[in-house]
Enzyme design. Structure first.
Site, PDB file in Angstrom:
ATOM      1  CD  GLU B  71      -1.745  -2.402   1.458  1.00 21.78           C
ATOM      2  OE1 GLU B  71      -0.617  -2.616   1.946  1.00 21.78           O
ATOM      3  OE2 GLU B  71      -2.571  -3.315   1.290  1.00 21.78           O
ATOM      4  CD  GLN B  93      -8.392  -6.261  -1.761  1.00 20.85           C
ATOM      5  OE1 GLN B  93      -7.989  -7.022  -0.885  1.00 20.85           O
ATOM      6  NE2 GLN B  93      -8.144  -6.443  -3.034  1.00 20.85           N
ATOM      7  CG  ASP B  95     -12.542  -0.002   6.345  1.00 21.29           C
ATOM      8  OD1 ASP B  95     -13.651   0.004   5.813  1.00 21.29           O
ATOM      9  OD2 ASP B  95     -12.108  -0.977   6.976  1.00 21.29           O
ATOM     10  CG  PHE B  97      -6.617  -3.656   4.243  1.00 19.95           C
ATOM     11  CD1 PHE B  97      -6.256  -3.953   5.555  1.00 19.95           C
ATOM     12  CD2 PHE B  97      -7.545  -4.464   3.632  1.00 19.95           C
ATOM     13  CE1 PHE B  97      -6.818  -5.029   6.235  1.00 19.95           C
ATOM     14  CE2 PHE B  97      -8.115  -5.542   4.297  1.00 19.95           C
ATOM     15  CZ  PHE B  97      -7.751  -5.827   5.605  1.00 19.95           C
ATOM     16  CB  SER B  98      -6.258   3.382   3.659  1.00 17.98           C
ATOM     17  OG  SER B  98      -6.814   3.775   4.899  1.00 17.98           O
ATOM     18  N   PRO B 100      -1.405   1.305   6.126  1.00 24.44           N
ATOM     19  CG  PRO B 100      -1.210  -0.765   5.010  1.00 24.44           C
ATOM     20  CD  PRO B 100      -2.157   0.082   5.785  1.00 24.44           C
ATOM     21  CG  HIS B 140     -12.406  -6.588   6.034  1.00 25.77           C
ATOM     22  ND1 HIS B 140     -11.448  -7.196   6.805  1.00 25.77           N
ATOM     23  CD2 HIS B 140     -12.107  -6.931   4.753  1.00 25.77           C
ATOM     24  CE1 HIS B 140     -10.622  -7.896   6.027  1.00 25.77           C
ATOM     25  NE2 HIS B 140     -10.988  -7.747   4.793  1.00 25.77           N
TER      26      HIS B 140
END
Ligand SMILES: Cc1ncc(C[n+]2csc(CCOP(=O)(O)OP(=O)(O)O)c2C)c(N)n1
Ligand SMILES: Cc1ncc(C[n+]2csc(CCOP(=O)(O)OP(=O)(O)O)c2C)c(N)n1
Ligand SMILES: [Mg+2]
Ligand SMILES: [Mg+2]
Lengths: 381, 335, 381, 335
Positions: B71, B93, B95, B97-98, B100, B140
């Protein structure tokens, strides 16, 4: 780093100094053998004698230009430290000892190639034609990043958060590839930077996309107070293999070797061969920055050894012996360096603080009404 | 055949949010040959929520492509591409995972243009399927808006419906500045009939989705529908509640907020994010500044709780419900 | 990934399927040769014949136990998919095809060793003695992470953000080292996980600290829709060299080879030799999760080939041929698997949603008054 | 010899903030053999701001050690160490250099205990030299508190003086939960005389540093001294302003906030962070909830601007000044 945790590692950058470790300090210059692991590519030894094919395809005037640039850069670096001491610059990170690594690599670039630097590449910036006074406005605290135009100079803004410029370089190289350009990107970073996630993600992505990129690591032995041996248990150039592209270890104090290695990596990239990782072994002779006191963490003997392996003295010796330059030329360079340093000093000292409005003028290309209201309120308009 | 391919963009028909966003990307890719779309699984598979469905086939793998799971490098690559004159839409992909990429986003996406004094724009759209309500795995169901709204140099929008999703996505992509678009994943399959408009209301402009002058419920994203439901329920209590869909979290539509406060005197802000330093805090503070003398009651906050977003079995107790909203509005009205 | 950007790469995971690439699909099982690069360590071939020294030092009953566990795990995995279809579980990530990789590695662990898993290691969890019903409460949406006790089971909570568990494992192993324990840590992750910064930072730090850690990568060919060849241009096991510790590539569908490689890595770690990176080549036979449709992105032929290289069939063939087990034993295992699956199903279906208060009960060990007030208000108390 | 070694901890003497924090770490390391201190340059060199000076020599390189430049792994390692029963104090060298670890902090440091239902505590202290005013390079002057305060599962404290630095650091380390301690770097060398107290006021408790009932100025960290100066200046305007040092940003001291609002009716919140979703937003929202009927004026916000933190030459125009604070208080008083 806990001695007990570092089992198997030489506790100091070069295995030279170190508490609790009985090392018999070898007299003389810092040699590749002092670095753990694989010997680097080397064309000129510390004493200036050729140990490889020194015909790297450069004309005598260009060979002289290399020396000139190194001498000028060092003089300016020292002037910057003086300027900082006199309160004309804020904290300044010197590059003494790394002139060959920076100038040899930057010299190999073509005019359309693009560089993403860290905060220690003033010497490379000068090669790219960045205006020194503009560059130093960063260190004067006038403008973050440096107010020079990165598009015009093909030299990106000064980047502080360690390794974050590496993905930028990957993206830029991807753009070059998508545009079908015959141009490459080169990104500078230090040994310490290779421990960051951004180094890894960028390097791996560069491999997957096969972009025209040179990942140029100046392993100067130290990341502030942490020696390279405590930064990684491996050899930096070997990381490349895991990413599926070539890695090269070069003597970073040998300007011809650095030039040749970078030139080859750029040629590979230009021909569609993808990225190369270059690890240039050099040495940070000075403090991390003017705010740092290396006496707290490293032995002065290391520094003496590095000085005996000085990239400028070495190259000058070789150049003089090769007959491509004479002592008069060296004096000329020193004169030019002095004049340039004074000129830059004058420019730096003259630089004024920017107007307050500038704090708001470039945040957005399309500032919203709400932003403009905030701006007016903040400025008391 | 991808959903959107069924009809031209301008023809009135029924759209899902996912389909409308897909069409926005398609139309933007068609109009601007220097626009790229990339991220994890956005290429060949067409995205976990089908938002990029069919785009790689249509525009080729040089324009729409998958990346490694990196990311930070995805965001950083977009910054570098901007230096090379390319415009990017990147996807994280989900929330969480933004996160990083937060260093790249805060330090560079948001600050690069200022750093280079405008020599290089950062036309980067960051797509983040966001918020809860899908019985998702951990990480998620988060509401990341505070992290982005607090970061100066970014614009942040949240569509609540299919048609507005199209409009906001087109504005986000066309904007020369970085725009974070938080897509309410629980609404991806909600349908709306009408025409897609690229130049509908822009960034910074909110809208009233239900009128009323007894109280104003201010919200965004998936919660808009919930608040409309609550407003409907409130009629039984004799309260005509206005529902404001913010659309844009940064900048906020101060005029609309101020007007709503002045006209109703009672404002309740609703969001899924944890309460402390959630959007409702900023809105409450602003309303004091903008309409202090008109407020008849404290600005109410109906929000997620100050605990980690819970598992599927508990999320209904975490996300604002019609009942919680109704209670808060009544409290404000009866203050 | 742009074909034009992927020059030099096989565009699909195994070089088998792929648009625009003319590959003559070899009949028969997926073989190491289908993977790009270095052949892995292999003791038993796809057809069950020995191709290396299969005497890995396990007694016949233990060899049987390996088979039993694989059969039981697969049956449960299939039951979970059924449970998801019936609405008894939320999205479920199956592990079919990866039984040997998980069970062979987990089997090598000692009782005091500790595991940090991803979200796909149910088979490994069973080996560690984690209660399957408790584990599956995660997938039922009852509790994030799984409500089993990680300290008692020596199996960490289910970890979703890719690669983030790797630094946890490094810290845990560092703790073991500081305590002078004879115990190790093993961390699982996938091929896609190796692209994250956290993989790199963790692995590098593990090397620097020389901690007792096994980094176990299940390279199952895919990260959702992205094949390993587009995840990296290198070979994953080779990354280890850059970190200064050993890397091993093993056939992940060969349970004996996986066991042997993990056992050796643990022995090295236990003797103070530091970390090892193991890349186990396996294959995700099913979808990424029950929410995924692999028909969108991969060719069914790949899956057929993988099935022909099935880890359970392979090992059963070898075990029967070796005389350590007979068909009756296999039937027995299948019976046990069936009963176990039914028992777990019953337990899962019976699991109720936790009380609402639990949302607040474990956030803090020392909740402040302010938190307790918030809790009371939220619960309407 | 390190500064702190000059005298026993309890003896009244003059302390710098840096020295007092150093002494707090030393005392904690002495008392708890399972406490570790690690980060970049904290070991051999003793830290960029000398906060860990002498600790490696005193406690050995197994207890106090340098790490590679890997912020995410530093945070993640602390999580893993907690599983192994170790307590950690980690340092991120400057505010913005905590961002690469945000994913680990948000996803794991803050949520792990809840995830494992309390089977494993997360006794992790995260030290971050923070805020501006040191004529620093880019990324060396940021105020990261919103990112942490909004993240449920963390506690966040900010000392404003040497003695309180000692107290808060001891509380942070002793706490079984993760505590972020934002150290105002511009105050590292400010001196205060007195006795160090490990069990002074704890996390969640604010304090009044200057009394007054004409208005309340609420602030924290480096801004406390600036606000006291402003309060002093305001006496010339006939206003007796109270100054509240929050000390703890998460949780906030609601009682102290409410009391101050009730007793003065006029509150101004001061911080360096950008205004939008800065701490002042949360405090304003809370004061509406806690003391709506007592507020005689909108809660004032004197903050950094919604732009990236500027370079040295402009930072004085970004950070709240005595003059800006005074003006805001007068506005509130004359509302
Ligand atoms: C993300 C981040 N973490 C920490 C720092 C603080 N810092 C500045 S320079 C430096 C050392 C860098 O070492 P190296 O990459 O070897 O470059 P060198 O200074 O030797 O040129 C550190 C840790 C930073 N700038 N960014
Ligand atoms: C930080 C982060 N980014 C993205 C995701 C979404 N995601 C979930 S699984 C997955 C693929 C993981 O691939 P791999 O590591 O190979 O493991 P596998 O699924 O094959 O077991 C992705 C991208 C995530 N969970 N975390
Ligand atoms: Mg260095
Ligand atoms: Mg995988």
């Amino acid at each position: 780093m806990p001695a007990s945790l570092a089992s198997g590692l030489i506790p100091y950058a070069l295995g030279v100094s170190g508490e609790g470790v009985d090392v018999s300090v070898p007299a003389g210059p810092l040699e590749p053998a002092h670095w753990a692991g694989t010997p680097p590519l080397r064309l000129v030894a510390s004493d200036g004698t050729a140990v490889g094919d020194t015909d790297v395809g450069l004309a005598p005037e260009v060979l002289r230009d290399l020396l000139r640039r190194m001498i000028v850069a060092r003089r300016l670096d020292r002037e910057c430290i003086a300027l900082q001491r006199q309160g004309e610059l804020t904290v300044y990170p010197g590059f003494e000892g790394q002139e060959a690594a920076q100038i040899g690599s930057a010299f190999a670039l073509g005019p359309d190639d693009f560089v993403f630097p860290t905060f220690r590449e003033l010497a490379a910036a000068l090669v790219r034609g960045v205006d020194a006074v503009q560059y130093l406005q960063y260190h004067r605290g006038t403008w973050h990043g440096g107010p020079y135009d990165p598009r015009a100079t093909r030299f990106g803004p000064i980047s502080i958060p360690i390794a974050t410029q590496i993905p930028h370089a990957v993206g830029h190289a991807l753009g070059q590839k998508l545009d079908g350009l015959d141009a490459c990107t080169l990104v500078y970073f230090g040994d310490g930077s290779t421990s960051e996630g951004d180094f890894h993600e960028g390097a791996n992505m560069a491999g997957v996309f096969g972009v025209p990129l040179v990942l140029f690591c100046q392993n100067n032995g130290w990341a502030i107070s942490v020696p390279t041996t405590q930064q990684t248990a491996g050899e930096i150039w070997r990381r490349a293999e895991g990413y599926g592209f070539p890695g090269v270890r070069v003597d970073g104090n040998d300007v011809l070797a650095v030039y040749a290695a970078t030139r080859d990596a750029l040629a590979l990239a230009r021909s569609g061969g993808g990225p190369t990782l270059i690890e240039a072994l050099t040495y940070r002779v000075g403090a991390h920055s003017t705010a740092d006191d290396p006496g707290r963490y490293r032995d002065a003997v290391e520094v003496e050894m590095a000085r005996a392996s000085d990239p400028i003295a070495r190259y000058a010796t070789w150049l003089l012996a090769s007959g491509h330059a004479d002592h008069a030329f060296v004096s000329e360079c020193e004169g030019e360096a002095e004049a340039f340093a004074m000129e830059v000093r004058a420019g730096v000292v003259d630089t004024e603080a920017p107007p307050v409005e500038w704090m708001f003028d470039w945040t957005f290309a399309a500032p919203t009404d709400a932003f403009q209201r905030m701006r007016r309120e903040a400025l008391g308009e | 055949m991808s959903e959107a391919a069924r009809g031209p963009a301008t023809q009135a028909r029924e759209w899902t949010l996912s389909g409308a966003l897909n069409q926005a990307l398609r139309d933007a890719l068609t109009e601007d040959p220097r626009l790229l779309v990339f991220g994890e699984d956005v290429g060949r598979s067409g995205g976990v929520f089908r938002v990029t469905d069919g785009l790689q086939t249509e525009f080729g793998p040089n324009r729409v492509f998958d990346t490694p799971i990196s990311e930070a490098a995805i965001a950083g690559t977009a910054v570098g591409l901007a230096f090379a004159g390319w415009r990017s839409v990147i996807e994280f992909q989900f929330d969480a995972f933004s996160y990083p990429a937060l260093e790249q986003v805060i330090d560079h996406v948001a600050k690069m243009r200022e750093r280079v004094r405008g020599r290089v724009d950062m036309p980067i759209t960051i797509r983040i399927p966001s918020f809860g309500g899908i019985r998702g795995k951990e990480h998620h169901g988060e509401s990341p808006e505070t992290y982005y709204v607090h970061t100066a140099g970014l614009k942040v929008v949240v569509p609540s419906s299919a048609l507005d999703g199209y409009t906001l996505m087109r504005h986000a992509i066309a904007d020369p500045d970085p725009v974070v678009i938080l897509e309410p994943k629980v609404r991806y399959w909600s349908k709306e009939a009408g025409e897609l408009e690229a130049d509908g209301p822009g960034i910074g402009v909110g809208r009233v989705v239900r009128d009323g002058d007894g109280a104003a419920i201010v919200t965004y994203g998936a919660m808009v529908a919930t608040c409309v439901e609550a407003a409907d329920a409130l009629t039984a209590d004799g309260v005509q509640a206005r529902v404001v869909d913010l659309r844009s979290l940064s900048p906020l539509d101060d005029e609309l907020l101020a007007t709503s406060a002045r006209e109703t005197g009672r404002v309740v802000v609703v969001h899924e994010a944890p309460r402390t330093l959630g959007m409702a805090a900023e809105i409450a503070a602003r309303l004091m500044e903008l309409a202090f003398d008109h407020l008849e009651a404290p600005v109410g906050r109906v929000t997620g709780h100050d605990v980690p977003y819970p598992s599927a079995s508990l999320e209904a107790h975490y996300r604002p419900s019609v009942e919680r909203i109704r209670t808060a509005v009544l409290e404000a009205v009866n203050y």
